[in-house]
Design an enzyme around this catalytic site. Structure first.
Site, mmCIF file in Angstrom:
data_model
loop_
_atom_site.group_PDB
_atom_site.id
_atom_site.type_symbol
_atom_site.label_atom_id
_atom_site.label_comp_id
_atom_site.label_asym_id
_atom_site.label_seq_id
_atom_site.Cartn_x
_atom_site.Cartn_y
_atom_site.Cartn_z
ATOM 1 N N SER A 70 10.151 6.443 3.122
ATOM 2 C CA SER A 70 7.939 6.421 2.487
ATOM 3 C C SER A 70 7.982 6.904 3.957
ATOM 4 O O SER A 70 6.956 7.538 4.239
ATOM 5 C CB SER A 70 7.835 5.885 1.731
ATOM 6 O OG SER A 70 7.259 4.770 2.354
ATOM 7 N N LYS A 138 2.368 1.168 4.208
ATOM 8 C CA LYS A 138 1.772 3.094 4.750
ATOM 9 C C LYS A 138 0.925 3.648 6.087
ATOM 10 O O LYS A 138 0.402 2.129 6.677
ATOM 11 C CB LYS A 138 1.019 3.480 3.139
ATOM 12 C CG LYS A 138 1.598 2.885 2.023
ATOM 13 C CD LYS A 138 2.895 3.967 1.964
ATOM 14 C CE LYS A 138 3.973 3.397 0.375
ATOM 15 N NZ LYS A 138 4.540 4.414 0.490
#
Length: 263
Positions: A70, A138
């Site tokens: 991701s 993230k």
């Protein structure tokens, strides 16, 4: 007259034997005491070393392995990053952060049996971090008060400024999902660099926190990639994308309300 000398008689030989026996006993006793001291010193050194390592890993720096794609191409699955823990409460826009799963973002099953016991032992020894297996990584896109929008076809805007995000995986746009949010006090908004393959804040707006990550769940800031050796690099370059973003005009204090999803 000549004086005659006669050899001494008595217990000379037995006394010498007894003396040798005493010296041998004392040597053995000293050796045993030395062994005990050496063992004690080794144990103390081991305990102190474990305590120092535990303190460093708990309060200062910790290693984490990237579990998915991701964050490509900034981070690849299997990369090892170093994360500072002491500054987890001072994140900035553009920081890559590790945080504890805020509300069921991860769906991987928990290990059981021997695997679970082994993981718990590694956590207890501070070789693995607390909540091992429940961390995500993230990039911080918004801080409290930031107004973040995307129309689903192009770049992301923060407080009205269009972001130029050089860290995005080539071929990706800012967001293929439309959204319009304002970050509440005590939360951050996070997104992966591989936007079309990142289940980040955008996909969790129906969760308990409305897609926002509680600041208290932020474990630390990822500073550099340390493995594999060919990928050695720093991770501080993302802040430049936010250099023109103005500070928010207000900071909402209300807790986020989950978006209503129809069915």
């Amino acid at each position: 007259m000549h004086a005659e000398t006669t050899p001494a008689t008595g217990g000379g030989a037995p006394e010498r034997a007894a003396s040798r026996s005493r010296r041998l006993h004392e040597a053995r006793g000293g050796s045993a005491a030395g062994n005990r001291y050496s063992l004690l010193r080794t144990l103390v050194t081991l305990v102190v070393t474990v305590a120092v390592v535990a303190a460093v890993r708990t309060l200062i720096i910790q290693g984490f392995t990237i579990p998915s794609g991701s964050m490509e191409d900034t981070l690849n699955e299997g990369d090892r990053v170093l994360v500072t823990m002491y500054d987890a409460d001072s994140v900035e826009r553009g920081d890559v952060v590790v945080f504890t799963d805020p509300d069921g973002w991860l769906t991987d099953p928990e290990p059981t049996g021997i695997a679970r016991a082994w993981r718990d032992a590694l956590v207890l020894a501070r070789i693995l971090p607390q909540n091992a297996g429940h961390h995500l990584i993230k990039r911080v896109i918004g801080l409290p008060g930031d107004h973040i929008t995307a129309d689903g076809t192009g770049p992301v805007r923060v407080n009205g400024v269009v972001l130029d995000e050089p860290y995005l995986k080539p071929g990706r746009v800012g967001s293929e999902i439309a959204f319009d949010v304002t970050v509440p006090e005590g939360y951050v908004w996070v997104m992966g660099d591989n936007r079309s393959n990142s289940a980040d804040s955008r996909l969790h707006q129906g969760d308990a926190h409305g897609g926002f990550v509680p600041a208290d769940d932020v474990v630390g800031i990822a500073r550099c990639v340390v493995w594999p050796l060919g990928s050695l690099s720093g991770l501080s370059g993302g802040k430049e994308a936010f250099s023109d973003v103005p500070e928010p005009t207000s900071t909402p204090t209300a807790a986020p309300t989950p978006a209503i999803t129809g069915g």
